[in-house]
Design an enzyme around this catalytic site. Structure first.
Site, PDB file in Angstrom:
ATOM      1  N   ARG A  16     -10.797  10.689  -4.636  1.00  0.00           N
ATOM      2  CA  ARG A  16      -9.457  10.186  -4.859  1.00  0.00           C
ATOM      3  C   ARG A  16      -8.975  10.467  -6.267  1.00  0.00           C
ATOM      4  NH1 ARG A  16      -9.043   5.951  -0.819  1.00  0.00           N
ATOM      5  NH2 ARG A  16      -7.262   4.646  -1.166  1.00  0.00           N
TER       6      ARG A  16
ATOM      7  N   LYS B  76      -5.180   8.077   7.700  1.00  0.00           N
ATOM      8  CA  LYS B  76      -6.514   8.661   7.497  1.00  0.00           C
ATOM      9  C   LYS B  76      -7.550   7.951   8.366  1.00  0.00           C
ATOM     10  CE  LYS B  76      -6.510   7.882   3.053  1.00  0.00           C
ATOM     11  NZ  LYS B  76      -5.193   7.202   2.961  1.00  0.00           N
TER      12      LYS B  76
ATOM     13  N   ARG C 185      -0.199   0.997  -5.079  1.00  0.00           N
ATOM     14  CA  ARG C 185      -1.085   2.002  -4.471  1.00  0.00           C
ATOM     15  C   ARG C 185      -0.397   3.363  -4.416  1.00  0.00           C
ATOM     16  NH1 ARG C 185      -2.382  -0.990   0.901  1.00  0.00           N
ATOM     17  NH2 ARG C 185      -3.628   0.845   1.451  1.00  0.00           N
TER      18      ARG C 185
ATOM     19  N   ARG D 146       0.544  -2.871   9.769  1.00  0.00           N
ATOM     20  CA  ARG D 146      -0.857  -2.625  10.173  1.00  0.00           C
ATOM     21  C   ARG D 146      -1.601  -3.936  10.432  1.00  0.00           C
ATOM     22  NH1 ARG D 146      -4.577   1.008   6.567  1.00  0.00           N
ATOM     23  NH2 ARG D 146      -3.861  -0.380   4.918  1.00  0.00           N
TER      24      ARG D 146
ATOM     25  N   ARG E 143      -4.540  -6.799   6.061  1.00  0.00           N
ATOM     26  CA  ARG E 143      -5.299  -6.573   4.826  1.00  0.00           C
ATOM     27  C   ARG E 143      -4.573  -7.176   3.624  1.00  0.00           C
ATOM     28  NH1 ARG E 143      -7.239  -0.320   4.855  1.00  0.00           N
ATOM     29  NH2 ARG E 143      -6.499  -0.480   2.703  1.00  0.00           N
TER      30      ARG E 143
END
Ligand code: AP5
Length: 217
Positions: free
Chosen positions: A88, A13, A171, A127, A160
């Site tokens: 969300r 996203k 998540r 990431r 992160r």
């Protein structure tokens, strides 16, 4: 245009939001980025949000909705926006519809980035994000030329806190329980366009822009 980008954690996203928002010349508004900015500044909102983010849980609706209401009231969002990571939950979606109706508008389109859980785990575990300009990289799929250093601005990259294996698992559960129902919510409004988010970043961008065009964007 008023757009929403929805999809599981790590679907791409943030990566796609940058290109799509530039293409249609609207601001990209990411609730995750706003929470992270508050966390790094140590604001009361950041302190509250961090507890949930570190556990891989959603920040409570009321806190998130109030934050988005304030952001959408800013001048740059008057003529359109791309929301990344909001809504969300169904209550957030209902609140957004009401907020836009009060402003005399409505959402135009919701792009759903579709990828499976194995790909999500591969993407999130590799990431890296730039501390300077915020650009998103990946150690395998979109690597910098010097390890740990952003090619765009030269600042250091970081991983992160919520990209640890156990937090990613939480998540994904939160997504399935609370966010996936938005597919039905927006499908019933005739606003949902599913985008295959597998394959190279550029290919996904082309599919997303095509999705917008098919709806007149
Ligand atoms: P948020 O920051 O929104 O996290 P998220 O939805 O979990 O999404 P991510 O940012 O992890 O992933 P992404 O889909 O943007 O993927 P990316 O482009 O980085 O939210 C964080 C937390 O804040 C939440 O858990 C919650 O606590 C809180 N929060 C935020 N909004 C909230 C709300 N509305 N309500 C309540 N709480 C909220 O890509 C991932 C990686 O894959 C990158 O390394 C990238 O380089 C790579 N990649 C991207 N595309 C491709 C591709 N096509 N091929 C290969 N690799 C790719």
């Amino acid at each position: 245009m008023r757009l929403v980008l929805v999809g599981p954690p790590g679907a791409g996203k943030g990566t796609q939001a940058e290109f799509i928002a530039a293409h249609i010349a609207v601001p990209k508004i990411s609730t995750g980025d706003i929470f992270r900015a508050n966390v790094s500044q140590g604001t009361p909102l950041g302190v509250e949000a961090k507890r949930y983010m570190d556990a891989g849980q959603l920040v409570p609706d009321e806190v998130t909705i109030n934050m988005v209401r304030d952001r959408l009231a800013e001048a740059d969002a008057t003529d359109g926006f791309l929301l990344d990571g909001f809504p969300r939950t169904v209550p957030q979606a209902v609140a957004l519809d009401k907020l836009l109706a009060d402003m005399g508008g409505m959402l135009d389109l919701v792009l759903e980035l579709v990828v499976d859980d194995d790909e999500v785990i591969r993407r999130l575990s590799g990431r890296r994000t730039c501390r300077g300009c915020g650009k998103i990289w990946h150690v395998e799929f979109d690597a910098t030329s010097r390890e740990g250093i952003c090619d765009r601005c030269g600042a250091e990259l970081f991983q992160r806190d919520d990209d640890k294996a156990e937090t990613i698992a939480n998540r994904l559960v939160e997504y399935a329980d609370k966010t996936a129902p938005l597919v039905d919510y927006y499908g019933a409004q005739g606003k949902l366009v599913g985008i295959d988010a597998t394959g190279p970043v550029e290919d996904v961008t082309v599919r997303a822009i095509d999705g917008l065009r098919s709806y007149g964007g």
